[in-house]
Design a protein around this motif. Structure first.
Motif, PDB file in Angstrom:
ATOM      1  N   UNK A 142       0.808  -1.059  -0.100  1.00 11.12           N
ATOM      2  CA  UNK A 142      -0.091  -0.007   0.120  1.00 11.12           C
ATOM      3  C   UNK A 142       1.041   1.277  -0.012  1.00 11.12           C
ATOM      4  N   UNK A 143       0.583   2.292  -0.830  1.00 14.61           N
ATOM      5  CA  UNK A 143       1.200   3.619  -0.856  1.00 14.61           C
ATOM      6  C   UNK A 143       0.623   4.603  -0.929  1.00 14.61           C
ATOM      7  N   UNK A 144       1.050   5.656  -0.364  1.00 14.37           N
ATOM      8  CA  UNK A 144       0.692   7.025  -0.612  1.00 14.37           C
ATOM      9  C   UNK A 144       1.676   7.723  -1.507  1.00 14.37           C
ATOM     10  N   UNK A 145       1.885   9.161  -1.392  1.00 13.47           N
ATOM     11  CA  UNK A 145       2.742   9.620  -2.197  1.00 13.47           C
ATOM     12  C   UNK A 145       4.299   9.077  -2.079  1.00 13.47           C
ATOM     13  N   UNK A 146       4.639   9.015  -0.956  1.00 18.59           N
ATOM     14  CA  UNK A 146       6.094   8.801  -0.387  1.00 18.59           C
ATOM     15  C   UNK A 146       6.154   7.546   0.412  1.00 18.59           C
ATOM     16  N   UNK A 147       5.427   7.280   1.370  1.00 21.12           N
ATOM     17  CA  UNK A 147       5.450   6.259   2.459  1.00 21.12           C
ATOM     18  C   UNK A 147       4.811   5.008   1.809  1.00 21.12           C
ATOM     19  N   UNK A 148       5.527   3.988   2.175  1.00 23.95           N
ATOM     20  CA  UNK A 148       5.181   2.485   1.508  1.00 23.95           C
ATOM     21  C   UNK A 148       4.771   1.561   2.717  1.00 23.95           C
ATOM     22  N   UNK A 149       3.711   1.097   2.816  1.00 23.48           N
ATOM     23  CA  UNK A 149       3.348  -0.020   3.769  1.00 23.48           C
ATOM     24  C   UNK A 149       3.365  -1.475   3.272  1.00 23.48           C
TER      25      UNK A 149
END
Length: 178
Positions: A142-149
């Motif tokens: 899962x991702x947003x603009x920069x952080x990745x989970x």
């Protein structure tokens, strides 16, 4: 599980820097948390490290989810970081797809590129697939603009399908997945 991430793959280095976790530290934490059900854990964690490098945090927790075309997921756990300590975290989110069934999971989320703890409390989108019949181990991205989970789940239940959705991480528990 099916993973989706747009971006360059990175190789994990053998040594972690001061605020990152090594492969061995993550595997040890996972084995301590998942116990004997973690037979495939080391292989899944190794795959995440090969693709995304060294995480600067991880979450250990549990979640429950269910779906019949539309689905919901709720979970809670603790975020561990080397430079910002331990923090409670809750997540919830909707999904939509060709998906049916339910599962209860223990979960380890590897956290990449986290600049600060407050940057974790937002929505992370992705595509997920499940093939649980009694038990299984799987990885999603899962991702947003920069952080990745990178959630790594081991759980029990009966679930089959593919869906698109997001997880919303919060500081306080809530029933609202939106």
């Amino acid at each position: 599980m099916i993973a989706l991430f747009v971006g360059p793959a990175r190789q994990a280095s053998a040594q972690a820097s001061g605020n990152q976790y090594s492969l061995q530290e993550i595997v040890d934490a996972g084995h301590g948390f998942f116990g004997s059900t973690s037979g495939g854990l080391a292989k899944v964690v190794e795959r995440a490290f090969q693709s995304y490098g060294l995480p600067n945090g991880y979450i250990l927790g549990q979640e429950g989810s269910g779906a019949f075309v539309a689905g919901l997921t709720y979970g809670e756990g603790n975020l561990y970081t080397k430079n910002a300590g331990q923090h409670n975290v809750y997540w919830q989110g909707p999904s939509l797809g060709l998906d049916a069934g339910g599962q209860g999971s223990r979960i380890m989320m590897l956290v990449y590129n986290l600049p600060s703890v407050p940057a974790l409390y937002k929505r992370f989108g992705g595509v997920s697939g499940s093939a649980y019949v009694v038990a299984g181990v799987g990885m999603t991205v899962l991702t947003d603009e920069k952080v990745v989970l990178v959630p790594i789940r081991t759980g029990v239940g009966a679930r089959l399908g593919i869906n698109v959705g997001y997880l919303k991480l919060t500081e306080q528990p809530t029933w609202n997945p939106f």
